[in-house]
Design a protein around this motif. Structure first.
Motif, PDB file in Angstrom:
ATOM      1  N   ALA A   1      -8.929 -53.805  81.312  1.00 42.79           N
ATOM      2  CA  ALA A   1      -8.124 -54.042  82.299  1.00 42.79           C
ATOM      3  C   ALA A   1      -8.336 -55.349  82.947  1.00 42.79           C
ATOM      4  O   ALA A   1      -7.419 -55.987  83.295  1.00 42.79           O
ATOM      5  CB  ALA A   1      -7.967 -52.774  83.230  1.00 42.79           C
ATOM      6  N   LEU A   2      -9.404 -55.544  83.279  1.00 41.15           N
ATOM      7  CA  LEU A   2      -9.876 -56.777  84.180  1.00 41.15           C
ATOM      8  C   LEU A   2      -9.669 -58.121  83.292  1.00 41.15           C
ATOM      9  O   LEU A   2      -9.354 -59.092  83.812  1.00 41.15           O
ATOM     10  CB  LEU A   2     -11.462 -56.613  84.487  1.00 41.15           C
TER      11      LEU A   2
ATOM     12  N   VAL B   1      -6.019 -58.793  83.553  1.00 44.56           N
ATOM     13  CA  VAL B   1      -5.834 -59.553  84.657  1.00 44.56           C
ATOM     14  C   VAL B   1      -6.392 -60.938  84.829  1.00 44.56           C
ATOM     15  O   VAL B   1      -5.572 -61.887  85.076  1.00 44.56           O
ATOM     16  CB  VAL B   1      -6.376 -58.641  85.882  1.00 44.56           C
ATOM     17  N   GLY B   2      -7.430 -61.118  84.181  1.00 45.08           N
ATOM     18  CA  GLY B   2      -7.922 -62.352  84.092  1.00 45.08           C
ATOM     19  C   GLY B   2      -7.197 -63.489  83.170  1.00 45.08           C
ATOM     20  O   GLY B   2      -7.076 -64.596  83.680  1.00 45.08           O
ATOM     21  N   TYR B   3      -6.882 -62.853  82.189  1.00 44.50           N
ATOM     22  CA  TYR B   3      -5.634 -63.668  81.291  1.00 44.50           C
ATOM     23  C   TYR B   3      -4.645 -64.229  82.435  1.00 44.50           C
ATOM     24  O   TYR B   3      -4.212 -65.323  82.165  1.00 44.50           O
ATOM     25  CB  TYR B   3      -5.197 -62.983  80.171  1.00 44.50           C
ATOM     26  N   ILE B   4      -3.787 -63.296  83.032  1.00 45.49           N
ATOM     27  CA  ILE B   4      -2.756 -63.682  83.708  1.00 45.49           C
ATOM     28  C   ILE B   4      -2.975 -64.501  84.701  1.00 45.49           C
ATOM     29  O   ILE B   4      -2.384 -65.626  84.861  1.00 45.49           O
ATOM     30  CB  ILE B   4      -2.192 -62.347  84.418  1.00 45.49           C
ATOM     31  N   LEU B   5      -4.151 -64.506  85.580  1.00 50.49           N
ATOM     32  CA  LEU B   5      -4.492 -65.286  86.665  1.00 50.49           C
ATOM     33  C   LEU B   5      -5.070 -66.728  86.019  1.00 50.49           C
ATOM     34  O   LEU B   5      -4.786 -67.728  86.541  1.00 50.49           O
ATOM     35  CB  LEU B   5      -5.727 -64.626  87.406  1.00 50.49           C
TER      36      LEU B   5
END
Length: 486
Positions: free
Chosen positions: A12-13, A16-20
């Motif tokens: 999950a992190l 989220v890192g990919y999107i950010l």
């Protein structure tokens, strides 16, 4: 937190890192009016890789290291005085692990508190009762030292799980924030992503090599231990296989090798001609509609579980051969025989020969066929003198694959050929193979360090060397014929 939960949080992190990371790359490019070196997705992939890969590698390393550290610490708490006479320390450690797992279940399913358990405010009979309630069966009187070791094992495991959770999530967050702040338009994010893919491919290849090396190493080391207890000369040259788990065993491999090769030979005599004729017919004679139906139908044989073949051999083929051939000719009275297992195993490996040979024959260039026809050869002559010689290396490979499958088969032999280790030429007699005896020697309540158990590794190593020798011989044949047609 369990291992599965940790993995899900890390994934999950990473998402989220990919999107950010993708958003930051676009925002920095817009703010500085600078063109990105790579596509925005590569920047997101870079952040996700820095979040997930180091954290998961750390988790994998800890899963390997933690049991060793805990067991070495707990093992020192068990005095030699409580080791049963003639028993092994590993058996006591197995009890410790079982009780520790049961204590976790007791704490989660009852009102017993961890402080009360650790302080000794609960007597052992109550603990034993509650362990039985959660499914942990304890036989005999379990010493107090074992209970203390189990509690220490559980505490160490809990501390280790907490430590690895903090460490893995800390590494994921730290590297994620660092990689996110390192994003700028000139960053070569595509190179980072592609280098990771290359490393993944190299790692996958390395795993296959290391797995083979690990298998060979495990066989070699345990075989050395076996030959320290049992003479190698008697193992390789004795004609008697008679394991006695109370001493006085005769562990000669020759009857097992004979049974393995005999049953495999019968199977290949069935599978190779039939499979090769099927391949020739499908490749050069059958029409497209028949081929599209027949080839998948034949390949279904490879998907049938071996236990089904074994039951077919036990219930149908074995009694038929006994009642209609063996007994009338006075060759035997048993439904379990070499011929029973060989015939059924041959049917099972027909698809290995036919499917691979068909693909190899179809891969022969059409120009070779056309040249043969132009010289006046018939279709059968073209197949015999042009196509089969040209496809011989692939056909040899298909036969080798079928032979390896036959040599390694166990269930059909157990149900169809029996478990008798003997040297006999009568195909209607019951015999057995190396693989069957490997299974039988490693199962049961026998001490692992005994020759009767370690002989399974010697059998496995011998079978490995035999298969390797067949592959080397096939390579020699293939190269010889390739030189002829190049």
């Amino acid at each position: 937190m369990s291992v599965g939960s940790i993995v899900l949080v890390v994934v999950a992190l990473a998402a989220v890192g990919y999107i950010l990371g993708r958003r930051r790359a676009l925002s920095t490019s817009t703010a500085t009016a600078t063109r990105l070196h790579s596509l925005p997705g590569y920047y997101g992939q870079t952040v996700a890789l820095f979040v997930a890969v180091p954290a998961l590698l750390l988790l994998m390393a800890w899963l390997f290291v933690q049991p060793v550290l805990i067991e070495s610490r707990v093992n020192g708490m068990i005095p030699d005085s409580i080791i049963p006479e003639g028993g092994a320390r590993s058996l006591v450690m197995a009890d410790v692990r079982q009780i520790a797992a049961g204590l976790d279940a007791v704490l989660s399913q009852t009102e017993l508190t961890e402080e009360a358990l650790d302080d000794g405010r609960v007597d052992s009979s109550n603990v034993r009762k509650r362990l039985a309630e959660v499914g942990v069966a304890l036989g005999g009187n379990v010493p107090a030292e074992v209970f203390e070791a189990a509690k220490a094992y559980r505490r160490s495991a809990d501390i280790g799980n907490l430590a690895v959770t903090v460490a893995v999530l800390g590494v994921a967050l730290t590297l994620g924030i660092w990689s996110l702040r390192s994003i700028h338009p000139k960053m070569r994010a595509r190179n980072v992503s592609e280098n990771f893919v290359k490393a993944l491919l190299i790692g996958s290849s390395t795993i296959a090599i290391l797995t083979t090396a690990g298998i060979v190493a495990s066989l070699v080391f345990e075989t050395i231990n076996f030959f320290r207890m049992y003479p190698a000369s008697e193992f390789f040259f004795s004609t008697v296989w008679n394991p006695q788990f109370r001493g006085g065993s005769e562990l000669g491999i020759l009857p097992l090798l004979w049974g393995t090769l005999y049953i495999s030979l019968v199977a290949l005599l069935v599978a190779v001609p039939i499979g090769l004729l099927i391949a020739i017919y499908l490749a050069d004679y059958a029409g497209p509609s028949l081929r599209s139906f027949a080839k998948p139908a034949i390949e279904i044989l490879a998907g049938i579980p071996t236990i089904v073949y074994g039951l077919f051999a036990l219930i149908t083929v074995g009694p038929f051969l006994r009642d209609w051939i063996a007994q009338p000719l006075g060759l035997g009275n048993s439904s379990s025989s070499v011929l029973t297992a060989g015939l059924v195993m041959g049917v099972m490996i027909i698809p290995f020969v036919s499917s691979l040979s068909d693909d190899i024959i179809n891969a022969v260039p059409q120009a070779m066929r056309d040249g043969s026809y132009a010289l006046g050869a018939t279709q059968s002559e073209t197949i015999r003198r042009v196509i089969l010689p040209a496809a011989l290396p692939g056909i040899v490979g298909a036969i080798l694959l079928a032979a390896s499958r036959a040599i390694g088969e166990t269930m059909i032999v157990v149900l169809g050929a029996g478990a008798a280790a003997k040297l006999d030429l009568n195909p209607f007699e019951a015999m057995t193979t190396v693989t069957v005896k490997i299974v039988s020697q490693l199962t049961g309540d026998t001490e692992f360090a005994s020759p009767e158990t370690l002989v399974a590794f010697a059998l496995g190593l011998t079978l490995f060397v035999l298969t390797l020798g067949l592959n080397v011989l096939a390579l020699y044949v293939v190269r010889k014929y390739r030189e002829q047609y190049e």
